[in-house]
Structures are given as C-alpha cells and as structure tokens.
Design a protein around this motif. Structure first.
Motif, PDB file in Angstrom:
ATOM      1  N   LEU A  43       0.821  -1.212   0.000  1.00  0.00           N
ATOM      2  CA  LEU A  43       0.000   0.000   0.000  1.00  0.00           C
ATOM      3  C   LEU A  43       0.852   1.258   0.000  1.00  0.00           C
ATOM      4  CD1 LEU A  43      -2.792  -1.178   2.464  1.00  0.00           C
ATOM      5  CD2 LEU A  43      -3.018  -0.799  -0.002  1.00  0.00           C
ATOM      6  N   ASP A  44       1.934   1.275   0.774  1.00  0.00           N
ATOM      7  CA  ASP A  44       2.809   2.457   0.795  1.00  0.00           C
ATOM      8  C   ASP A  44       3.499   2.685  -0.539  1.00  0.00           C
ATOM      9  OD1 ASP A  44       2.079   2.886   3.404  1.00  0.00           O
ATOM     10  OD2 ASP A  44       3.993   2.260   4.268  1.00  0.00           O
ATOM     11  N   ASP A  45       3.762   1.598  -1.262  1.00  0.00           N
ATOM     12  CA  ASP A  45       4.401   1.702  -2.576  1.00  0.00           C
ATOM     13  C   ASP A  45       3.393   1.936  -3.694  1.00  0.00           C
ATOM     14  OD1 ASP A  45       6.841   1.302  -1.364  1.00  0.00           O
ATOM     15  OD2 ASP A  45       6.951  -0.832  -1.882  1.00  0.00           O
ATOM     16  N   HIS A  46       2.133   2.133  -3.342  1.00  0.00           N
ATOM     17  CA  HIS A  46       1.045   2.381  -4.293  1.00  0.00           C
ATOM     18  C   HIS A  46       0.836   1.201  -5.244  1.00  0.00           C
ATOM     19  CE1 HIS A  46       0.902   6.479  -2.797  1.00  0.00           C
ATOM     20  NE2 HIS A  46       2.215   6.504  -2.928  1.00  0.00           N
ATOM     21  N   ALA A  47       1.131  -0.012  -4.776  1.00  0.00           N
ATOM     22  CA  ALA A  47       0.902  -1.235  -5.557  1.00  0.00           C
ATOM     23  C   ALA A  47      -0.500  -1.752  -5.222  1.00  0.00           C
ATOM     24  CB  ALA A  47       1.980  -2.266  -5.242  1.00  0.00           C
TER      25      ALA A  47
ATOM     26  N   ASP B 241     -12.259  -2.794  -5.959  1.00  0.00           N
ATOM     27  CA  ASP B 241     -11.684  -2.833  -7.303  1.00  0.00           C
ATOM     28  C   ASP B 241     -11.966  -1.539  -8.056  1.00  0.00           C
ATOM     29  OD1 ASP B 241     -10.421  -4.199  -9.612  1.00  0.00           O
ATOM     30  OD2 ASP B 241     -12.466  -4.154 -10.439  1.00  0.00           O
ATOM     31  N   MET B 242     -13.164  -1.009  -7.920  1.00  0.00           N
ATOM     32  CA  MET B 242     -13.514   0.259  -8.567  1.00  0.00           C
ATOM     33  C   MET B 242     -12.630   1.391  -8.033  1.00  0.00           C
ATOM     34  SD  MET B 242     -17.222   2.174  -8.707  1.00  0.00           S
ATOM     35  CE  MET B 242     -17.249   2.427  -6.948  1.00  0.00           C
ATOM     36  N   ARG B 243     -12.393   1.407  -6.716  1.00  0.00           N
ATOM     37  CA  ARG B 243     -11.526   2.436  -6.139  1.00  0.00           C
ATOM     38  C   ARG B 243     -10.103   2.296  -6.652  1.00  0.00           C
ATOM     39  NH1 ARG B 243     -12.138   2.542   0.178  1.00  0.00           N
ATOM     40  NH2 ARG B 243     -10.569   4.155  -0.095  1.00  0.00           N
ATOM     41  N   VAL B 244      -9.605   1.070  -6.743  1.00  0.00           N
ATOM     42  CA  VAL B 244      -8.252   0.844  -7.266  1.00  0.00           C
ATOM     43  C   VAL B 244      -8.170   1.317  -8.715  1.00  0.00           C
ATOM     44  CG1 VAL B 244      -6.581  -0.951  -7.919  1.00  0.00           C
ATOM     45  CG2 VAL B 244      -7.655  -0.996  -5.654  1.00  0.00           C
ATOM     46  N   ARG B 245      -9.167   0.996  -9.527  1.00  0.00           N
ATOM     47  CA  ARG B 245      -9.179   1.447 -10.927  1.00  0.00           C
ATOM     48  C   ARG B 245      -9.181   2.969 -11.006  1.00  0.00           C
ATOM     49  NH1 ARG B 245     -13.880  -0.177 -13.266  1.00  0.00           N
ATOM     50  NH2 ARG B 245     -14.567  -1.445 -11.537  1.00  0.00           N
ATOM     51  N   GLN B 246      -9.895   3.632 -10.088  1.00  0.00           N
ATOM     52  CA  GLN B 246      -9.913   5.090 -10.069  1.00  0.00           C
ATOM     53  C   GLN B 246      -8.515   5.636  -9.776  1.00  0.00           C
ATOM     54  OE1 GLN B 246     -12.079   6.910  -6.843  1.00  0.00           O
ATOM     55  NE2 GLN B 246     -12.485   8.753  -8.050  1.00  0.00           N
TER      56      GLN B 246
ATOM     57  N   ASN C 262      -8.383  15.380   8.835  1.00  0.00           N
ATOM     58  CA  ASN C 262      -7.722  15.217   7.544  1.00  0.00           C
ATOM     59  C   ASN C 262      -8.628  15.726   6.436  1.00  0.00           C
ATOM     60  OD1 ASN C 262      -5.553  13.915   8.746  1.00  0.00           O
ATOM     61  ND2 ASN C 262      -6.526  11.919   8.568  1.00  0.00           N
ATOM     62  N   LYS C 263      -8.010  16.103   5.317  1.00  0.00           N
ATOM     63  CA  LYS C 263      -8.809  16.559   4.190  1.00  0.00           C
ATOM     64  C   LYS C 263      -9.637  15.427   3.600  1.00  0.00           C
ATOM     65  CE  LYS C 263      -5.831  20.274   2.740  1.00  0.00           C
ATOM     66  NZ  LYS C 263      -5.038  20.859   1.671  1.00  0.00           N
ATOM     67  N   ASN C 264      -9.083  14.223   3.646  1.00  0.00           N
ATOM     68  CA  ASN C 264      -9.759  13.055   3.096  1.00  0.00           C
ATOM     69  C   ASN C 264      -9.028  11.812   3.581  1.00  0.00           C
ATOM     70  OD1 ASN C 264      -7.553  12.263   1.249  1.00  0.00           O
ATOM     71  ND2 ASN C 264      -8.080  14.165   0.210  1.00  0.00           N
ATOM     72  N   ILE C 265      -9.604  10.673   3.288  1.00  0.00           N
ATOM     73  CA  ILE C 265      -8.919   9.403   3.538  1.00  0.00           C
ATOM     74  C   ILE C 265      -8.900   8.666   2.213  1.00  0.00           C
ATOM     75  CG2 ILE C 265      -8.840   7.264   4.863  1.00  0.00           C
ATOM     76  CD1 ILE C 265     -10.219   8.571   7.108  1.00  0.00           C
ATOM     77  N   LEU C 266      -8.113   9.182   1.276  1.00  0.00           N
ATOM     78  CA  LEU C 266      -7.984   8.564  -0.040  1.00  0.00           C
ATOM     79  C   LEU C 266      -6.860   7.522  -0.008  1.00  0.00           C
ATOM     80  CD1 LEU C 266      -8.477  11.548  -2.488  1.00  0.00           C
ATOM     81  CD2 LEU C 266     -10.012   9.636  -2.042  1.00  0.00           C
ATOM     82  N   PHE C 267      -6.982   6.598   0.903  1.00  0.00           N
ATOM     83  CA  PHE C 267      -6.057   5.479   0.986  1.00  0.00           C
ATOM     84  C   PHE C 267      -6.729   4.387   1.791  1.00  0.00           C
ATOM     85  CE2 PHE C 267      -4.893   8.794   4.044  1.00  0.00           C
ATOM     86  CZ  PHE C 267      -5.035   8.136   5.248  1.00  0.00           C
ATOM     87  N   PHE C 268      -6.167   3.201   1.720  1.00  0.00           N
ATOM     88  CA  PHE C 268      -6.740   2.055   2.413  1.00  0.00           C
ATOM     89  C   PHE C 268      -6.080   1.887   3.768  1.00  0.00           C
ATOM     90  CE2 PHE C 268      -7.303   1.137  -2.107  1.00  0.00           C
ATOM     91  CZ  PHE C 268      -8.677   0.956  -2.142  1.00  0.00           C
ATOM     92  N   LEU C 269      -6.875   1.493   4.767  1.00  0.00           N
ATOM     93  CA  LEU C 269      -6.362   1.299   6.118  1.00  0.00           C
ATOM     94  C   LEU C 269      -6.212  -0.186   6.429  1.00  0.00           C
ATOM     95  CD1 LEU C 269      -8.629   3.962   7.781  1.00  0.00           C
ATOM     96  CD2 LEU C 269      -6.214   4.167   7.309  1.00  0.00           C
TER      97      LEU C 269
END
Length: 174
Positions: free
Chosen positions: A26-30, A77-82, A167-174
């Motif tokens: 996740l940190d490497d954006h993979a 999957d939709m979020r990853v594609r985005q 935070n402005k957003n949580i555009l990442f996975f926890l």
C-alpha cells in the motif's frame, strides 16, 4: 479479546509478516497487487467512527457508529481502478504514505484456516510542501487461507480513534 485460543508463535509471525507485506504494497502504491494478493474476493471492508458517549448514557451499545466505508471486493476494485486512472486530482502530486502496524493479537476463529486478528495501526501522510497528517486506528480482521494456502483478508473493520476527522480526506486504504 477473544475466547478462542491464540495462534502458535510461528503462525503469529506469519500473520505479522503478512501485515508488513500489506503495508509495503500500500505504501508503494501497488494497489492492484494488494487487491489481488491480500484481499479475499468475499471481503467486507468497513471503516467506522464511534460516537463519544458519557458512561452514564444508557442507550444501546451497538448504536453510535458512523460508517465511512462499507465495501465489498467490487467496490474496492472500482476504487483501485480510479487510482490507476490518474484522474484522482487529490493524488497529484502523489501522496507519500507510511503505515505502522502494531499490537497484533491473533486467535483461531473456530474454522480451519481462519483467524481473528486485532491490531493497531497508524498511517502518516505527507503531501505537497506542508501537508502532514496522521490517522490512528484499531483494526479487527478475519483472515483465511485461500486454495493455495496463502492468507487473505476476508473481513476488516477499522475503528478510527478520532470522532471528527481533521484530515482533508482518507484517499487510501487502512
């Protein structure tokens, strides 16, 4: 905690290494590799915040949850594609993330190859020149082995410590 027996030291180590690998992906954006190798196709992925209540408040304990995410594999999957599309303006320039996983406790979940895992986590995000944010949370996962014997996240419920996110957003996975 759990009323089922804890896992062996060897299995506990395997579970911790699984979480460390997940954090690196996740940190490497993979994100595609994360989705395809860490996430079970039957996943239920939830992120919640709890209402703060006084101890004398007698309303039912199950109330007071705010769901920020309640998603299945197709939505993930939709979020990853985005993210892969490059059209997510908040990710340009790309955010730098560092995930920390600690206090891992793992228990047998009553079914062969299935485990309940409690852990704490923190994500540090740095973006642009002066933006630095952190998210601290508790996590309860159900892990299970797939047909090849690999661990997969079958269910994840993340409970955020903050009631109101700064935070402005949580555009990442926890």
């Amino acid at each position: 905690m759990s009323d089922t027996p804890p896992v062996s030291l060897e299995l506990h180590h395997e579970i911790e290494q699984f979480y460390f690998r997940e954090a690196r992906l996740l940190d490497d954006h993979a994100l595609r590799a994360w989705l395809e190798t860490i996430v079970d196709p039957a996943i239920r992925y939830q992120v919640v915040s709890r209402e703060e209540r006084f101890r004398k408040d007698r309303r039912p304990a199950e109330g007071g949850l705010l769901y920020l995410n309640d998603e299945n594999y197709d939505v993930l999957d939709m979020r990853v594609r985005q993210f892969e599309s490059g059209l997510q303006s908040m990710l340009d320039p790309i955010q730098r993330l560092r995930r920390f996983v600690s206090n891992v406790s793992a228990f047998h979940a009553g079914q062969a190859g299935r485990y309940t895992v409690h852990a704490y986590g923190m994500v540090m995000r740095h973006r642009r020149l002066y933006e630095a944010e952190q998210v601290v949370y508790a996590r309860r996962d159900t892990l299970q082995r797939d047909g090849n014997g690999a661990l997969r996240v079958l269910a994840r419920c993340v409970t955020l410590d903050e009631r109101v996110l700064r935070n402005k957003n949580i555009l990442f996975f926890l």
